[in-house]
Write an enzyme that holds these catalytic residues in place. Structure first.
Site, PDB file in Angstrom:
ATOM      1  N   LYS A   1      49.204  10.849 107.478  1.00 14.14           N
ATOM      2  CA  LYS A   1      49.499   9.540 108.088  1.00 14.14           C
ATOM      3  C   LYS A   1      49.302   8.371 107.115  1.00 14.14           C
ATOM      4  CE  LYS A   1      48.699  10.958 112.845  1.00 14.14           C
ATOM      5  NZ  LYS A   1      48.022  10.715 114.126  1.00 14.14           N
TER       6      LYS A   1
ATOM      7  N   ASN B   1      52.364   7.097 112.036  1.00 16.46           N
ATOM      8  CA  ASN B   1      52.710   8.402 112.639  1.00 16.46           C
ATOM      9  C   ASN B   1      54.201   8.486 112.931  1.00 16.46           C
ATOM     10  OD1 ASN B   1      53.051   6.798 114.904  1.00 16.46           O
ATOM     11  ND2 ASN B   1      52.172   8.293 116.300  1.00 16.46           N
TER      12      ASN B   1
ATOM     13  N   ALA C   1      35.657   7.065 112.747  1.00 15.88           N
ATOM     14  CA  ALA C   1      36.270   6.055 111.891  1.00 15.88           C
ATOM     15  C   ALA C   1      37.236   6.727 110.917  1.00 15.88           C
ATOM     16  CB  ALA C   1      35.194   5.272 111.143  1.00 15.88           C
ATOM     17  N   GLY C   2      37.849   7.824 111.375  1.00 10.68           N
ATOM     18  CA  GLY C   2      38.889   8.483 110.589  1.00 10.68           C
ATOM     19  C   GLY C   2      40.241   7.905 110.969  1.00 10.68           C
TER      20      GLY C   2
ATOM     21  N   ALA D   1      42.366   8.858 113.172  1.00 12.79           N
ATOM     22  CA  ALA D   1      42.650   8.799 114.607  1.00 12.79           C
ATOM     23  C   ALA D   1      42.090   7.511 115.221  1.00 12.79           C
ATOM     24  CB  ALA D   1      42.065  10.026 115.297  1.00 12.79           C
TER      25      ALA D   1
ATOM     26  N   GLY E   1      43.500  14.398 125.618  1.00 17.07           N
ATOM     27  CA  GLY E   1      44.444  13.571 124.874  1.00 17.07           C
ATOM     28  C   GLY E   1      45.909  13.864 125.150  1.00 17.07           C
TER      29      GLY E   1
END
Ligand code: ATR
Length: 285
Positions: free
Chosen positions: A67, A88, A129-130, A132, A243
């Site tokens: 991404k 994305n 905090a990645g 995603a 999700g």
């Protein structure tokens, strides 16, 4: 008429549900698209996607771990992709590729429309905090909760992302802060797990004090990877959610970016829910 080609580009991609979702969107809107999977070698994302575009494809979704690279590749970028520094969705425009990030708007729509939980004025905890979590923070701010806490194991990563989003948060009247995992705060209205902890099976990285009775507790994973989280949420009086709705909604926004048509997501989410929840066939059957 020849169908326009799209794909989900990533590594791995074989388990991706995106081809099913986009073919359902195509059927319901009467759009002629052919959506497949594009496995990209880890050191050849750019070359693989460029070759796909050169064959006449119109765009692609991008998943782990590309991404950030996808964002870097495109000369034109949406404001939300700029905030996330990750994309994305790529659209192969003749005048230069366009990069967007639809994860955040997908998450916000799933929470507010499908789960029916308002975000405005609420207290939100976003874990991780990645890519995603960074990808959804901008649109979460736009939904104008009273407060968003970003908590992460590596505090500096959360601090950097919070710093980048601070002007956006001020503009929307949102109190935004970074906190360590061992002191994330308590009693949030909405708790979103964007860490990879569920995937690695290492448990929920915060204690149940982050919940109150009825908190919406959402894990960005779905299927078996989300099961432990959903059970934990139930055990502590929260309303668990996986999700899958976010996945369908981010896909719908990508479809809109490519085709200019908004598919109806509710029947597709119901279809996907039935697919994902299907009990495994018994060997004796
Ligand atoms: P993605 O792009 O899917 O978000 P990532 O960039 O590798 O993947 O980020 C993974 C996130 O999950 C990070 O926030 C990571 O914490 P660190 O920044 O401290 O590495 C978090 N994470 C992964 N495993 C974890 C665990 N067992 N406990 C807590 N946090 C975890």
């Amino acid at each position: 008429m020849q169908a326009d080609r799209y794909a989900v580009a990533g590594n791995p991609v074989e388990h991706s549900r995106s081809p099913v979702i986009h073919s359902l969107f195509a059927q319901s809107t009467g759009q002629a698209i052919d959506y497949g999977r594009l496995l990209c070698p880890l050191d050849a994302f750019k070359a693989t996607v460029q070759a796909f575009a050169a064959e006449g494809a119109k765009g692609c979704n991008v998943t782990v771990p590309f991404k950030f690279e996808a964002f870097e590749m495109a000369p034109h970028r949406s404001a939300r992709a700029e905030l996330a520094q990750a994309a994305n969705t790529l659209r192969f425009d003749a005048q230069g590729w366009f990069a967007d990030n639809t994860d955040g708007v997908g998450l916000v729509r799933d929470i507010t429309v499908h789960a029916g939980v308002p975000l405005a004025g609420q207290r939100v905890l976003l874990l991780g905090a990645g890519g995603a979590s960074a990808g959804v923070l901008g649109p979460l701010i736009e939904a104008r909760p009273a407060e968003i806490v970003m908590a992460n194991r590596t505090m500096e990563k959360a601090q950097a992302i919070v710093e980048r989003h601070t002007p956006w948060a001020r503009q929307h009247g949102v109190a935004l802060s970074a906190r360590p995992l061992d002191n994330p705060g308590q009693g949030f209205d909405v708790f979103i797990n964007g860490t990879a902890a569920s995937l690695s099976g290492s448990g929920i990285p915060v204690g149940p004090q982050v919940l109150r009775p009825g908190t919406l507790a959402l894990d960005m994973m779905y299927g078996p990877a989300a099961e432990a989280f959903l059970q934990w949420a139930r055990e502590h009086g929260a309303v668990g959610r996986d999700g899958l709705g976010m996945l369908v909604e981010q896909a719908a926004e990508s479809f809109f970016i490519w085709r200019g048509v908004r598919p109806d997501t509710a029947p597709v989410l119901a279809h996907m829910r039935a697919l994902v929840d299907q009990p495994k066939a018994s060997p004796a059957a």
